[in-house]
Design an enzyme around this catalytic site. Sequence first.
Site, PDB file in Angstrom:
ATOM      1  N   TYR A   1       2.896   6.145   1.050  1.00 16.66           N
ATOM      2  CA  TYR A   1       3.885   6.163  -0.173  1.00 16.66           C
ATOM      3  C   TYR A   1       5.268   6.936   0.182  1.00 16.66           C
ATOM      4  CZ  TYR A   1       2.723  11.458   0.057  1.00 16.66           C
ATOM      5  OH  TYR A   1       2.549  12.701   0.215  1.00 16.66           O
TER       6      TYR A   1
ATOM      7  N   ASP B   1       9.304  13.308  -1.110  1.00 17.87           N
ATOM      8  CA  ASP B   1       8.086  13.433  -0.438  1.00 17.87           C
ATOM      9  C   ASP B   1       7.954  11.823   0.227  1.00 17.87           C
ATOM     10  OD1 ASP B   1       5.928  14.417   0.809  1.00 17.87           O
ATOM     11  OD2 ASP B   1       4.502  14.545  -1.035  1.00 17.87           O
TER      12      ASP B   1
ATOM     13  N   ILE C   1      -1.520  13.187  -9.528  1.00 22.29           N
ATOM     14  CA  ILE C   1      -1.055  13.366 -10.683  1.00 22.29           C
ATOM     15  C   ILE C   1      -1.528  12.279 -11.622  1.00 22.29           C
ATOM     16  CG2 ILE C   1       1.181  14.319 -10.030  1.00 22.29           C
ATOM     17  CD1 ILE C   1       2.607  11.762 -10.211  1.00 22.29           C
TER      18      ILE C   1
ATOM     19  N   PHE D   1       7.867   5.841  -7.337  1.00 24.01           N
ATOM     20  CA  PHE D   1       7.017   5.821  -6.009  1.00 24.01           C
ATOM     21  C   PHE D   1       7.082   4.276  -5.448  1.00 24.01           C
ATOM     22  CE2 PHE D   1       5.330   9.804  -7.763  1.00 24.01           C
ATOM     23  CZ  PHE D   1       5.274  10.695  -6.452  1.00 24.01           C
TER      24      PHE D   1
END
Length: 360
Positions: free
Chosen positions: A279, A290, A309, A352
């Site tokens: 990811y 991230d 999440i 994402f």
Amino acid sequence: LLNGNMYQEFWGLQVKAGKETSYEVPEGKMLNLSQATLIVNKNKGGNRQHLLMCESDGKSFPLCALREKVCENSALALSLSAGSLTFKGSSVYDISLTGTLVWEEEDDEDPAEALKAGVRKILQSNGTGDEDEDEDEDEDEEEDEEDDADAPTKMKGVENGADDDEDDDEDDDEDEDEDEDEDEAPKKVVKASTAEEDDEDEDDDEDEDEDEDEDEDEEEEEKEEVSKKSKKRSAPEEKSAPPAKKPKIVKMNGGLKFRDTKPGSGKKAKKGNTLVVRYRGLLKSGIVFDSNMPRGKPFTFQLGAGEVIKGWDQGLVGMQAGGKRELVIPPRLGYGQGGVPPKIPGNSTLLFEIQLLKIK
């Protein structure tokens, strides 16, 4: 100007040695920290470590650790939202912080038109437009002078033309006299060989008829070739392949959105499955907070078990192994009002890119 209505400007702050240094991030703007530098006195530098701390909303957290003569510069990739920040660093040396302030402005003006207007102002301030006008005036004056210089020559030509007309009149009179003499001569045309000329005319007519027949044959052949070509062109052409469809955006409850940029294969992911993924997480400003792409260690978790999440638990249902999906996660399905300082500010919409490697 970054793009659209997004703007940024350079930002810098010096954290004094042994003192707390405060900074208030303006409302509506985001502070992106990019680098911290330890300002070491060359004559006194040793091998000591110096920790840079930041306090926000009553919480204190480290930004980086700097070491004399070893690591005096540290790259940062931190985004801090509006609010009060307090920095505390070394007790011996100052620490310099640099970065950018990013914000969005509501402006109906077209950025391209604004850019053109700015260029016009710069040109006007440099006097470029006046210089161009002066150059044009100088060129016009030079052309006028050239025209004036040519004027006497043209006038002489007119006078010479008048003299030439007089000479022409005299020549015309002489020609008329000669024509009158010729008219007075006998106007008898002797046709010595009329019969022979008639025979020649008949032969010429026959040759012309033969040529016309050959021309008609050639025209018919050309028409046949044209008709064949037209039939070939009228044949149905092969249909081109339809253009590839754009990935469809799916909207879910709670403001969650996703689209599959690459389809997978096999069974579909559902709650209770263990997923192995790569990811990349980004903020709306484009900053990556991230990532384990492209070669980091794959991340493994159980879907629907609350290990990630809510945006992941809801947005990855239905994916297939080998597929790629993009998620747009609103704050309440991400990290909420608190965020994850300093990397993720509060009330952040998260983007994402997820690649599903395996379903267990």
